[in-house]
Every structure is written in C-alpha cells, then in structure tokens.
Design an enzyme around this catalytic site. Structure first.
Site, PDB file in Angstrom:
ATOM      1  CB  THR A  42      10.261  -5.211  10.999  1.00 24.65           C
ATOM      2  OG1 THR A  42      11.587  -5.656  11.243  1.00 24.65           O
ATOM      3  CG2 THR A  42      10.273  -3.992  10.120  1.00 24.65           C
ATOM      4  CB  ILE A 186       9.579   2.580   2.473  1.00 24.80           C
ATOM      5  CG1 ILE A 186       9.407   1.226   3.187  1.00 24.80           C
ATOM      6  CG2 ILE A 186       9.954   3.679   3.461  1.00 24.80           C
ATOM      7  CD1 ILE A 186      10.604   0.767   3.980  1.00 24.80           C
ATOM      8  N   GLY A 187       9.015   4.585   0.093  1.00 25.19           N
ATOM      9  CA  GLY A 187       9.102   5.942  -0.458  1.00 25.19           C
ATOM     10  C   GLY A 187       7.721   6.527  -0.708  1.00 25.19           C
ATOM     11  CG  LEU A 323       5.426  -8.342   1.100  1.00 29.13           C
ATOM     12  CD1 LEU A 323       4.528  -8.758  -0.049  1.00 29.13           C
ATOM     13  CD2 LEU A 323       5.245  -6.858   1.430  1.00 29.13           C
ATOM     14  CG  HIS A 448     -25.494  -2.894  -7.610  1.00 29.17           C
ATOM     15  ND1 HIS A 448     -24.561  -2.251  -8.398  1.00 29.17           N
ATOM     16  CD2 HIS A 448     -26.553  -2.049  -7.480  1.00 29.17           C
ATOM     17  CE1 HIS A 448     -25.051  -1.057  -8.738  1.00 29.17           C
ATOM     18  NE2 HIS A 448     -26.258  -0.915  -8.200  1.00 29.17           N
TER      19      HIS A 448
END
Ligand code: FAD
Ligand code: NAI
Length: 469
Positions: A42, A186-187, A323, A448
């Site tokens: 996937t 996903i949305g 995940l 920095h």
C-alpha cells in the site's frame, strides 16, 4: 528455484519487504510473495509515496499562486498540467518499487507474484495471475498482508463516483466539487491536494473535530488552519446515504447526535476515508487454526507469534497504529526474535505525522489522555511565531507542545503543528524511547537559526524559562 525456504513472507509492503531483507541479512533463505503488480505494498503503490508526491507538487502550486510574489519572485500566470503531475508521481512510485526489486536481488531474496494462501503450518500455496499454482515450504511463515480501505455501509465503492484513496490518488481531472467522508489523515491530506488543485472540498466528520485521537490543542489549531485555507469542514455530522444522479452525487447529511433534519449536499465525487481494515480474509488462517479478533486483526504475542507455531504476523494486519514505519519496525523485530535476538517495538512511541501544510506530528501521550488517567503533568508550549527561522521562511503558524511528568520531568508526549513538524518529531521520539526529561532537551544545544530551537524552547517552557516568549 527450489521451493523450500527458511522463511516465507506473505506481503511485500513496508512490513513484509523490510522483514524479508532483515531475514536475508540474518542468513535465512527467504521468499516474499505479493499479489500486487509491484513491490512496496500500500505504502509505495497507493499510500504514503503517491500521496506525498502529490502533496509536494500541489504545495509548490500553492506557493507559486499565493506566496512567491511576497518574496519578490514573480512567475507570471500559474497553471496546472495534471497529466504531468500524475506522471511525475507515477515515476517516483516506479523508481522506489524498482529500488526494492534491486534490494531483493542484492540480498538474494526470491520474489513471487501471486496470491498466497496458508494451507498448513510451514506450507503456502501461491496462485499467479494466469492461474498457475505452486507450493512453497518453510520452517516459518511471516504474514504481512496489510490493510484495505474500510467500507462505509450504504457507500459501496464504485471506483467512479464513490471512491477510496486509491482512486483519489489518480483522478484524471479535477472534480469541481469533492466530498470527503472522514476528517482523519487521508481526509486532510487528500483534501488539501484537491483543494489546492481547485476542487471545492467539503469534509464530513462524525466527531466534533478533525483528527480524533490526537491532542486537543493540535486538533483545534488544525481545524482553524484548514478552514482558513478553504476546506469546508462539516463536523459532528453523519453521512447517512448517497445517490448517484446524472449530474453527480447527492449525499444526505444529518447531525451526528439526535434526530436533526437531513440536509442534501450535491457534489461530483465522494471520497470515503473512514479508516482501514486488515486484509486477513482468504489467507487460509481459519484452516490452520488462527482465529481473527472481532475486528479482523490477527492476534499475536510480543514475539509476533500467532497461536500456531511457526506462523508470525506484523504490520497493519495485527492492529495498533496503521503506519508504514510501525510495520517496518515490527518486521525487523519479528525476524530478529525468530533467530533469538532481542528488539522491541513500543506502539506508544510510534510517531504519527500528517503531511499537510503546516505539518502535524505527535508522539506519546495526549493532554486529554493524561487527565483521564489522573497523571500529574507540566506543559511547555512554544509558538513558531517566536522562532527566528520560522520567521525567515515565512511559516509562523503553529507550536510545539511538550507534556512532562510533574514529579520526574520525564517527557510523556510531544505535539507539533508547524513547519517540518514531521522531521522535528524524530528528536522527541528518541527522547521518549530514552526516557529523557524535558530538562535534558532544554540543556541540549540546538543550532541557530533552526526550527528545532522551537523544540528546545518548548522544553525550557516546561520549567517556565523559555527565552524568546
Ligand atoms: P501493506 O503495505 O498493505 O502491504 C501488504 C501487501 O500484502 C500488499 O502489497 C498486498 O498486495 C499483499 N497481500 C495481501 N494479501 C496477500 C495474499 N493473500 N497473497 C499475496 N499478497 C498479499 N503510513 C505512513 O507511515 N506514512 C504515510 O505517509 C502514509 N500515508 C498513507 C497514505 C494513504 C493514502 C494510505 C492508504 C495509507 C498511508 N499510510 C501511511 C499507511 C501505510 O501505507 C500502511 O500502514 C502500510 O503500508 C502498512 O504496511 P504493511 O506492510 O503492513 O501492509
Ligand atoms: P483515520 O482513522 O485517520 O480517520 C477516519 C476518520 O473518519 C475519523 O476522523 C473518523 O472519526 C471519521 N469517520 C469514521 N466513520 C465516519 C462516518 N460514518 N461519518 C463521518 N466520519 C466518519 O482513517 P483514514 O484517514 O481513512 O486513514 C486510514 C489509515 O491510513 C490511518 O490509520 C492512517 O494511519 C493511515 N494513513 C497515514 C498517513 C500518514 O501517516 N501521514 C496518511 C494517510 C493514511
């Protein structure tokens, strides 16, 4: 090729392919079977990678349209060639899946394309696309069949009007009006992609906010930001039914609670993104005595062993965070334990990242969770608006929030919304895995001007001694 192996891996997603490589490194003769056209599961084919490719392309589009002029960079009329954008995405996917093929060759891992079924402990039957069958034999089988988009009752996917993330990653034209059911990861990610490309996007969410389960402060800020960007959020709303008409699709929406009146929403397509379900049907598990749990996950112990000796399972199919990096860690851990080595994966320290703009990243406990469990904590929060690098790159939205144990100062949770949040969280995952205190991070020198200084300042803020606020 001989059909007798030390390990058969079913599934070549990030769980399975990484497990196969680690197993080969450990000297196991390994075969990996996947029914897909390419390796990577996937994640590489229809998940992490194509979505991030499109998120990046559309982010550049938004910058060109909205931000570049403010930098004095003038690029004239900005347009979109969706074919080129999609082709670039497909090229990246092909490069990465090809990369796994190379790694398999390098590690002498056999790869078989076909659908695998466990026919007995130590035995797997594989049927290829032409119907040819063969039997593989091994001492151990590792199940990594992953997951599929969850179906919403009454909203059957038709691949055209009612679609899943797979189709939403490959649309050939920009839908003028797109409804998305579910304001989860996903949305929000694919909602951002299509909004930037010009769709009018309405996200319908059952709960009262976006990203349920994440820290409340993050969720509130995220909802504000996405609404400002133009995503229309319909929270506390239930998508009740859908009808496909000659003009498009009509959704019927109702308040999530009570029996308020239904309202109609007319759109061109509906993306259903209400979670994923384990792909554990038709694997032959019942036949060998492995019972799935009520949600279809494969139960395992902390060595990733199922109830049947010699059959292990990892990744999306066993539950926990769905995940890629969690699946990878489990793949490595499972095969290392198989050969008697150590290793562990703590689900509570798996980071989650939403690759929107701004990015959202989290690890560990939420403030609501600590309150629920009666754990005394201190909060250190630092806004990116007070970070000099964020000012220089014009990305001042968001904050870093660190939750530390009130007595020991041990870091319990970190929540970031802002630029590069997905990279900044890595330091804090290490902090949690190492049981560090906020003071440890606060006393660590951070370069920095860097965004990481916001993390240090949030750690200082736990003890009320941030410098720049
Ligand atoms: P999968 O990747 O699902 O792989 C399982 C493989 O097993 C598949 O290739 C399948 O074909 C094969 N298989 C199944 N059954 C059989 C069988 N019987 N025989 C042979 N082969 C079989 N996660 C992240 O961490 N970061 C992200 O940014 C991210 N973005 C995502 C975006 C989208 C749109 C989606 C849908 C998911 C995203 N995910 C992301 C989730 C991530 O893709 C999954 O958590 C991860 O792929 C799970 O890995 P896995 O190895 O367990 O299973
Ligand atoms: P999700 O679990 O993140 O979100 C689903 C959302 O749908 C939730 O907000 C839920 O409340 C809502 N919902 C459920 N039923 C509903 C209904 N009937 N009506 C309205 N809303 C409803 O699932 P999503 O977004 O589908 O993603 C699936 C998986 O893929 C996730 O588990 C995620 O971990 C993984 N993923 C990870 C990404 C990343 O790491 N960046 C990116 C995309 C997916």
């Amino acid at each position: 090729m001989s059909d007798i192996f030390d390990l058969i891996v079913i599934g070549a997603g990030p769980g399975g392919y990484v497990a196969a490589i680690r197993a080969a490194q450990l000297g196991l003769k390994t075969v990996c079977v996947d029914k897909g056209r390419g390796l990577g599961g996937t994640c590489l084919n229809v998940g992490c990678i194509p979505s991030k490719a499109l998120l990046h392309s559309t982010h550049l589009l938004e910058m060109a349209r909205r931000d570049l002029a403010g930098h004095g960079v003038l690029c004239g009329t900005v347009g979109v060639d969706l074919n080129v954008m999609m082709a670039r995405k497909d090229r990246i996917v092909a490069q990465l899946t090809g990369g796994i093929e190379f790694l398999f060759k390098k590690n002498k891992i056999a790869w078989i394309q076909g659908t695998a079924t466990v026919t007995a402990p130590g035995q797997v039957s594989v049927v290829d696309e032409q119907g040819g069958a063969r039997t593989l034999v091994a001492k151990n089988i590792l199940l990594a069949p992953g997951s599929l988009p969850a179906q919403l009752p009454g909203f059957a996917f038709d691949g055209e009007h009612i679609i899943s993330s797979t189709e939403a990653l490959a649309l050939k034209e920009v839908p003028p009006r797109l409804a998305i059911i579910g304001a989860g990861v996903i949305g929000l990610e694919l909602g951002s992609v299509w909004r930037r490309l010009g769709s009018q996007v309405t996200v319908i969410e059952f709960t009262d906010g976006v990203l349920p389960g994440m820290d409340g402060d993050l969720r509130k800020q995220a909802a504000r930001v996405f609404m400002k960007q133009g995503l229309q959020l319909r929270l506390s709303t239930r998508a009740e039914s859908v009808a496909v008409t000659p003009e498009g699709v009509v959704l019927s929406l109702r308040p999530a609670v009570g029996d308020g009146a239904a309202v109609a929403l007319e759109v061109d397509r509906v993306l259903v993104a209400v979670g994923r379900v384990p792909q554990t049907q038709n694997l032959g598990l019942e036949g060998v005595g492995i019972a799935l749990d009520a949600r279809g996950f494969i139960p395992v112990d902390d060595h990733y062993r199922t109830v049947v000796p010699g059959i292990l399972a990892i990744g999306d199919c066993i539950g926990g965070p769905m995940l890629a990096h969690k699946a990878e860690e489990e793949g490595v851990c499972a095969v290392e334990r198989l050969v008697g080595q150590g290793g562990h994966v703590r689900w509570e320290n798996i980071p989650g990242v939403v690759y929107t703009d701004p990015e959202i990243a989290a690890v560990g406990r939420t403030e609501e969770g600590l309150q629920r469990d009666g754990i005394a904590y201190r909060v250190g929060k630092f806004p990116f608006s007070a970070n000099s690098r964020a000012r220089a790159v014009d990305q001042i939205e968001g904050f870093v929030k660190i939750l530390a144990d009130a007595a020991s100062d041990r870091i319990l949770g970190v929540h970031i919304i802002g630029p590069q949040a997905g990279d900044l969280i890595a330091e804090m995952v290490l902090a949690l895995e190492s049981d560090l205190a906020a003071e440890d991070v606060a006393r660590t020198c951070h370069a920095h001007p860097s965004l990481a200084e916001a993390v240090k300042e949030a750690a200082l803020a736990v003890d009320r001694r941030a410098i720049h606020i």
